[in-house]
Design an enzyme around this catalytic site. Structure first.
Site, PDB file in Angstrom:
ATOM      1  NE  ARG A   1      -2.866   0.498   3.398  1.00 25.61           N
ATOM      2  CZ  ARG A   1      -2.210   0.887   4.504  1.00 25.61           C
ATOM      3  NH1 ARG A   1      -1.563   2.033   4.527  1.00 25.61           N
ATOM      4  NH2 ARG A   1      -2.182   0.114   5.569  1.00 25.61           N
TER       5      ARG A   1
ATOM      6  CE1 TYR B   1     -16.985   9.323 -16.577  1.00 20.97           C
ATOM      7  CE2 TYR B   1     -15.585   9.439 -14.635  1.00 20.97           C
ATOM      8  CZ  TYR B   1     -16.559   8.792 -15.382  1.00 20.97           C
ATOM      9  OH  TYR B   1     -17.096   7.627 -14.927  1.00 20.97           O
TER      10      TYR B   1
ATOM     11  CG  ASP C   1      -8.257  14.377 -16.768  1.00 19.55           C
ATOM     12  OD1 ASP C   1      -7.683  13.690 -17.637  1.00 19.55           O
ATOM     13  OD2 ASP C   1      -9.146  13.921 -16.030  1.00 19.55           O
TER      14      ASP C   1
ATOM     15  CE  LYS D   1     -11.727   5.790 -19.087  1.00 21.23           C
ATOM     16  NZ  LYS D   1     -11.630   6.735 -18.030  1.00 21.23           N
TER      17      LYS D   1
END
Ligand code: LCS
Length: 395
Positions: A59, A112, A184, A209
């Protein structure tokens, strides 16, 4: 070892660790381990105190994740990167690091739909106020800033209407007010646009993506200075556990090797589709920054090396006609997400951007009848023929 003179396509293939020194493996190994052994208890203590460098627990960091982060930093021209479990967790970590209760940030309204929901539904619960403006108007960004503004966030090209935001213009505002600018870069990727070169401070990716490229992973990336990436890791990522899995990091490393090659094909195909739709008698409007009539065409030319694989359009007709068109597709897949090898088609207002009210859609410049295509890497003639046969069935 990465060489300074290597160009983007070479970095995409060789920028990561390269040959594994232990085994000679050409593809980087996947360190599928949640925990890492200490040499002795003093070593464990030193690692936890930050007095020794090394791995503790996945983590907090993992060698496969590190490899991806180094590669992404090279490709974006940044000092360091951080990988996340999704694009949204990368965005949440960014805002949660910079803003505390009582602070605000300025965001483009055209983002988005999941990002918009994170801003508008979740952040106010943390006492953080998103101020959404139409970022194509730089004055609107500047007017929304006050002494509690901690970040400017824009998406360009924007999802789903391909609005182009002037990165240099935003960066000038951000510098004047001493606020970081995050861009972004999901739609363009570093293969077409490197926001740090235009004055941005942080680059954000939904790596789900184009970076993955094959529709098989959900992941996110931030790129910026080493100091800021260390801060995001220490102050947010380690606490909230938005970490990427080693296997997903490896899938992205694999995707990156072909990123420039795939993106070139996406761009070429998208231009063909945009031109095809522009001349079709049943199409009312086409949104593609590569078309000269696009209002952001000149800015896109100045900050991108090509125009990307996303196209949106509106047909002459009703929303029912639009549904019929999408239900008639034979090759184009009716699905959300983007950047896959397969051409994907969707109706943003009822899917990816259903988090917007009708008024917000109008304000964001997202038409209710807009259809979005993530143009894949198939033969462009087959994609256009599929659109053509579906368009024949309406009206
Ligand atoms: N930024 C952009 C520009 C996006 O398009 C998406 C997802 C995200 C961030 C969030 O990333 P995720 O958490 O999904 O990795 N866009 C999607 C879309 O248009 N359809 O499905 C997801």
């Amino acid at each position: 070892m990465v060489k300074k003179e290597w160009r983007f396509d070479t970095l995409a293939v060789h920028g990561s660790e390269g040959i594994d020194p232990h085994t000679g493996a050409v593809s980087p190994p996947i360190y599928q381990s949640s925990t890492f052994a200490f040499r002795d208890s003093a070593h464990g203590e030193a690692l936890f105190k930050g007095e020794a460098s090394g791995y503790i627990y996945s983590r907090l960091g993992n060698p496969t994740e590190d490899c991806l982060e180094r590669e992404m930093a090279f490709l974006e021209g940044g000092e360091a990167a951080l990988a996340f479990s999704s694009g949204l967790s990368a965005e949440a970590a960014l805002v949660m690091t910079l803003c505390s209760s009582g602070d605000n940030f300025v965001t483009s309204i055209t983002v988005y739909g999941g990002t918009y929901a994170l801003w508008k539904s979740f952040m106010p619960r943390m006492g953080i106020e998103p101020r959404d403006v139409r970022a194509t108007h730089l004055d609107a960004i500047e007017a929304a800033i006050d002494d509690k503004t901690r970040l400017i966030f824009v998406e360009t090209p924007a999802n789903p209407n391909l609005d182009i935001i002037d990165i240099r213009g935003c960066a000038d505002i951000a510098k004047r007010h001493n606020i970081p600018l995050a861009v972004d870069n999901t739609f363009a990727t570093s293969a077409l646009q490197r926001p740090l070169e235009h004055g941005a401070d942080v680059v954000v990716h939904s790596a789900t993506k184009y970076i993955s490229g094959h529709g098989d992973t959900v992941a996110g990336i931030l790129v910026g200075t080493r100091e800021f990436m260390d801060r995001v890791r220490k102050e947010t990522l380690n606490h909230v556990g938005f970490c990427i899995s080693p296997f997903n990091a490896w899938l992205l490393l694999r995707g990156l090797k072909t990123l420039p090659v795939r993106v070139r094909r996406h761009c070429k195909n998208a231009m063909r589709v945009a031109q095809y739709l522009s001349f079709h008698p049943k199409v009312k409007k086409v949104y593609y920054p590569g078309l000269r009539i696009h209002p952001g065409h000149e800015i896109a030319r100045s900050q991108m090396s090509d125009f990307g694989g996303m196209v949106a359009f509106e047909i002459k007709g009703t929303r029912e006609d639009g549904k019929k068109l999408m239900d008639s597709m034979e090759l184009c897949v009716l699905a959300v997400s983007l950047g896959d090898c397969d051409t994907l088609i969707c109706h943003p207002a009822s899917t990816t951007h259903s988090t917007y009210t009708a008024e917000q859609l109008a304000e964001a410049g997202i038409s209710e009848t807009m259809i979005r295509i993530s143009v894949g890497v198939e033969d462009p003639r087959d994609i256009c023929n599929d659109l053509g046969q579906a368009l024949k069935r309406i009206g």
